[in-house]
Scaffold this active site. Structure first.
Site, PDB file in Angstrom:
ATOM      1  N   THR A  80       0.844  -1.197   0.000  1.00  4.30           N
ATOM      2  CA  THR A  80       0.000   0.000   0.000  1.00  4.30           C
ATOM      3  C   THR A  80       0.876   1.243   0.000  1.00  4.30           C
ATOM      4  O   THR A  80       2.106   1.168   0.116  1.00  4.30           O
ATOM      5  CB  THR A  80      -0.983   0.009   1.181  1.00  4.30           C
ATOM      6  OG1 THR A  80      -2.010   0.977   0.931  1.00  4.30           O
ATOM      7  CG2 THR A  80      -0.285   0.350   2.495  1.00  4.30           C
ATOM      8  N   CYS A 173      -2.860  -3.086  -2.451  1.00  5.54           N
ATOM      9  CA  CYS A 173      -3.271  -4.240  -1.643  1.00  5.54           C
ATOM     10  C   CYS A 173      -3.209  -5.552  -2.440  1.00  5.54           C
ATOM     11  O   CYS A 173      -3.801  -6.561  -2.028  1.00  5.54           O
ATOM     12  CB  CYS A 173      -4.668  -4.037  -1.059  1.00  5.54           C
ATOM     13  SG  CYS A 173      -4.785  -2.551  -0.034  1.00  5.54           S
TER      14      CYS A 173
END
Length: 247
Positions: A80, A173
């Site tokens: 992320t 992600c």
């Protein structure tokens, strides 16, 4: 129960890792109550324990141009981005005093942000089996946690006024075909970060049934500037125990 809230401003990622470890040790020892750290980071990409290096799409030269560091971490989840305009939170909670259930903890965190988004007129929800809080197919809040002896660390990243172009350098992600969004994009205007933090604090207390107590913390961060950033992958020093992570 009481939860101390510490709003730290802009903090270098490596320093935030060190601060979390101090707080986790203190919570395990019973020296502090549950604690919620709220902050922002300079531009940084973080890889969780389940992260795949190929999900970092940008070459080293591009990362240097972006002024972004890369860290491997002990949280759950994949890769992320963190940066200015994003509200990052690290709850240091003793789940033994709440509920010894990591899935319950993750769903509870999601509930906090479904409520906070609603306060700004945004209808957000879940997209099982993925974690986080979504608006359609776009993620608004990313989550990845670490649990050691039932004490939590790491946490959430809420895109408020985030520069979403930084997500183009990764597969966010590790989920291909999914997007990211922010309150600013959804509302068509910048949103006051303090106002967002207030709503998050309120909903955090409601969901976890905690009395939120703000504390003044004299924490000085030597924030890494854009021109001084490194694109090398960094690995924060490991803890001495072997905790469990979930994403």
């Amino acid at each position: 129960m009481i939860c101390a809230v510490q709003q730290l401003g802009l903090v270098d990622y490596a320093e935030a890792i060190g601060l979390q470890r101090e707080k986790v040790a203190a919570r395990k020892a019973g020296a502090i109550p549950d604690t919620l750290l709220l902050l922002e980071h300079p531009h940084v990409y973080t890889l969780g324990r389940n992260g795949k290096r190929e999900h970092l799409l940008a070459p080293a030269e591009r990362l240097a141009d972006l002024g972004a560091e890369v860290f491997e971490t002990d949280r759950g989840g994949d890769i992320t981005y963190h940066g200015p305009g994003q509200l990052v939170g690290y709850p240091i909670l003793d789940l033994a005093r709440h509920r010894r259930d990591v899935r319950w903890y993750m769903r509870s965190l999601e509930e906090v942000f479904i409520g906070a988004a609603a306060d700004f007129g945004v209808s957000a929800g879940r997209v099982p089996p993925a974690t986080g809080v979504w608006v359609g197919a776009d993620k608004l809040v990313a989550m990845g946690v670490h649990v050691s002896r039932w004490v939590t660390s790491h946490g959430f990243a809420f895109n408020v006024n985030t520069d979403l172009s930084y997500f183009a350098a990764i597969v966010p992600c590790g989920l291909r075909g999914k997007g990211v969004t922010s309150l600013e994009r959804l509302l068509g205007r910048a949103v006051e970060m303090d106002a967002v933090a207030e709503r998050v604090i309120e909903h955090f207390g409601r969901v976890f049934e905690l009395a939120m107590r703000r504390e003044v913390l004299s924490f000085q961060s030597s924030v890494v500037s854009k021109t001084g950033s490194s694109c090398a992958v960094r690995r924060p020093r490991s803890a001495t125990d072997h905790p469990t992570s979930r994403s």
